[in-house]
Design a protein around this motif. Structure first.
Motif, mmCIF file in Angstrom:
data_model
loop_
_atom_site.group_PDB
_atom_site.id
_atom_site.type_symbol
_atom_site.label_atom_id
_atom_site.label_comp_id
_atom_site.label_asym_id
_atom_site.label_seq_id
_atom_site.Cartn_x
_atom_site.Cartn_y
_atom_site.Cartn_z
ATOM 1 N N THR A 100 -6.983 5.110 2.711
ATOM 2 C CA THR A 100 -7.234 4.358 2.804
ATOM 3 C C THR A 100 -8.239 3.696 3.313
ATOM 4 O O THR A 100 -8.378 4.714 4.667
ATOM 5 C CB THR A 100 -5.889 3.609 3.750
ATOM 6 O OG1 THR A 100 -5.220 2.426 2.981
ATOM 7 C CG2 THR A 100 -5.319 3.615 4.505
ATOM 8 N N ALA A 147 -3.645 2.952 -5.934
ATOM 9 C CA ALA A 147 -3.997 4.458 -5.997
ATOM 10 C C ALA A 147 -3.693 5.808 -6.361
ATOM 11 O O ALA A 147 -2.917 5.702 -8.415
ATOM 12 C CB ALA A 147 -2.465 4.316 -4.809
ATOM 13 N N THR A 205 0.767 -0.967 -0.098
ATOM 14 C CA THR A 205 0.468 0.056 0.314
ATOM 15 C C THR A 205 0.861 1.446 0.195
ATOM 16 O O THR A 205 0.697 1.776 -0.693
ATOM 17 C CB THR A 205 -1.331 0.006 1.582
ATOM 18 O OG1 THR A 205 -1.345 -1.254 0.899
ATOM 19 C CG2 THR A 205 -1.890 1.354 1.316
ATOM 20 N N SER A 252 -4.757 5.220 -0.991
ATOM 21 C CA SER A 252 -3.860 3.832 -1.959
ATOM 22 C C SER A 252 -4.775 2.584 -1.038
ATOM 23 O O SER A 252 -5.082 3.372 0.226
ATOM 24 C CB SER A 252 -2.624 4.181 -1.700
ATOM 25 O OG SER A 252 -1.749 2.357 -1.816
ATOM 26 N N ALA A 264 -8.766 3.181 -1.807
ATOM 27 C CA ALA A 264 -7.877 4.133 -2.856
ATOM 28 C C ALA A 264 -9.060 4.552 -3.716
ATOM 29 O O ALA A 264 -8.728 4.935 -4.737
ATOM 30 C CB ALA A 264 -7.207 3.211 -3.897
ATOM 31 N N PHE A 310 2.477 1.751 -3.699
ATOM 32 C CA PHE A 310 1.899 2.000 -4.302
ATOM 33 C C PHE A 310 1.249 3.632 -4.353
ATOM 34 O O PHE A 310 1.722 4.236 -4.763
ATOM 35 C CB PHE A 310 -0.060 1.760 -4.285
ATOM 36 C CG PHE A 310 0.197 0.352 -4.961
ATOM 37 C CD1 PHE A 310 0.965 -0.630 -5.345
ATOM 38 C CD2 PHE A 310 -0.963 -0.153 -4.590
ATOM 39 C CE1 PHE A 310 0.940 -1.695 -5.693
ATOM 40 C CE2 PHE A 310 -1.299 -0.920 -5.119
ATOM 41 C CZ PHE A 310 0.062 -2.272 -5.808
ATOM 42 N N ALA A 311 1.173 4.267 -2.789
ATOM 43 C CA ALA A 311 1.406 5.775 -2.709
ATOM 44 C C ALA A 311 2.584 5.719 -3.184
ATOM 45 O O ALA A 311 2.459 7.143 -3.373
ATOM 46 C CB ALA A 311 0.577 5.947 -0.850
#
Length: 428
Positions: free
Chosen positions: A112, A247, A80, A202, A356, A83-84
């Motif tokens: 989130t 994200a 997570t 995300s 997300a 991705f962010a």
């Protein structure tokens, strides 16, 4: 330390967009997927999903090394957070704001729904010896376990990267998080607490615990033999949503700040609102009142009439209850215009990535304004007679867009709406 600027109504624009999504990493690939009507839903490959009722999802083909992360970052960060950070890096580069932001006037807000699901799921299996031990042995956990429990660690990483010393935090309101976090960031800029906000959401929750939870309430589609067409918003044959991940992060700037540096503006965020039915975790009234209230409030803040909306990006989860509730909400809030305005659901292509997804949908709205194209609703072959609006089936539609509405619905009774307008268009 810089002095706090006077409070007052200020305009907020989107000057940077970054995306990690199923079907492609980066904003360009994301937009190409959406406008082609191609679906990214498939059989789950991240773990063995054989025991589960629903064994399909929209996964990101994400290579963290190719995305520019170091091996230390990969070891330390949950998927997570990875991705962010990658989405935030793209957004900052896209905005051209790096080096032109006052650290004390720059903030970060990340949304989130589930936080560090995959790492928590994995580490629990380790410390509990695959669930065999009730009293877990924390000594077997990784040194980063504390960070996995705190989604704020994700916002902290992005703040360090952006050198943001202004407001930093997390918004977690379930599946509406991606709209609510953008709205909160917009309010901080409007109120003079920051000039620039790096904001988005995300989630990477495709894990055994998440799949098991949605299996238990039969919210996800069991169409395992047809994963590519399993997500069917507003279709008569729909039977649940398809889990996703991803994200989207934005650079949001005060309008004059962006204008002075000659920034490219995708869209202006002119209104947002959130409501809660305060009565059911999952139930939705058939008249759509809760979502309609949020839409009305967002339009009021934007100083727009229902007829001003040129496109609606629907929540469109492909559950029987939600799609009917949402159709009723559009009719209630937009009146006769609901039958004329195009509506579509991109969840048909990239699944439902929980917290997300709404930021990914806001990104789709900004890109739709930028390119004058409305993404389609894939897999809409047999429209539900109760969902009788223009849901843009199968094929993207070219159209100049002056004002776009995006909506979200989430467990807990949350309903949210956000309005984006084209650069230069401002309500009188």
């Amino acid at each position: 330390m810089s002095e706090q600027r006077p409070r007052g109504p200020r305009r907020v624009v989107v000057t940077g967009v970054g995306v990690v999504a199923p079907g492609g990493i980066g904003t360009k690939q994301y937009w190409e997927l959406l406008t082609s009507g191609t679906t990214a839903t498939r059989t789950i490959s991240l773990f063995d999903a054989t025991p589960f009722r629903s064994r399909i999802a929209a996964e990101c083909d994400f290579d963290p090394i190719a995305a520019g992360l170091s091996r230390r970052e990969i070891r330390r960060w949950d998927r997570t957070t990875q991705f962010a950070v990658v989405a935030a890096r793209e957004a900052l580069a896209d905005s051209g704001a790096v080096g032109e932001m006052d650290p004390h006037r720059t903030g970060v807000m990340i949304g989130t729904a589930c936080g560090m699901t995959q790492s928590l799921d994995r580490e629990y299996a380790v410390v509990s010896d695959q669930g065999a031990t009730w009293l877990v042995d924390e000594e077997h956990g990784v040194p980063y376990l504390y960070d996995y429990f705190l989604p704020s660690s994700m916002a902290t990483e992005i703040a360090w990267m952006a050198e943001a010393e202004g407001p930093v935090g997390v918004v977690s309101t379930g599946c509406t998080s991606g709209i609510d976090v953008v709205g909160h960031a917009v309010d901080l800029v409007r109120d003079g607490m920051a000039d620039v906000m790096v904001a988005g959401a995300s989630d990477a929750a495709i894990s055994p615990i998440t799949v098991a939870c949605f299996d238990a309430i039969k919210a996800t589609s069991p169409r395992n033999d047809e994963p590519e067409s399993a997500s069917r918003p507003f279709d008569r044959t729909r039977n649940g949503f398809v889990l996703g991940e991803g994200a989207a992060v934005f650079v949001l700037e005060e309008y004059e700040h962006a204008r002075r540096r000659g920034a490219h503006v995708y869209a202006e965020i002119t209104g947002h609102a959130s409501r809660c039915n305060a009565y059911s975790m999952t139930g939705l009234r058939s008249d759509g009142r809760e979502m309609a209230d949020a839409i009305g409030a967002a339009l009021g803040q934007a100083r727009l009439n229902p007829d001003d909306i040129d496109y609606v990006n629907a929540h469109g989860s492909a559950t029987k209850q939600n799609d009917r509730h949402e159709t009723a909400a559009f009719k209630l809030s937009l009146g006769p215009h609901a039958y004329d305005v195009p509506v579509s659901s991109i969840k048909s292509m990239i699944g439902h990535s929980l917290g997300a997804i709404c930021s990914l949908e806001v990104a789709a709205c900004a890109l739709a304004i930028e390119h004058a194209v409305i993404p389609p609703t894939a897999n809409l072959n047999e429209p539900d007679p109760e969902c009788d609006l223009d849901f843009v089936p199968l094929v993207a539609r070219e159209r100049e867009l002056g004002a776009v509405l995006s909506v979200a619905s989430g467990f807990g009774g949350f309903q949210s709406a956000i309005v984006l307008t084209a650069p230069g268009r401002r309500a009188a």
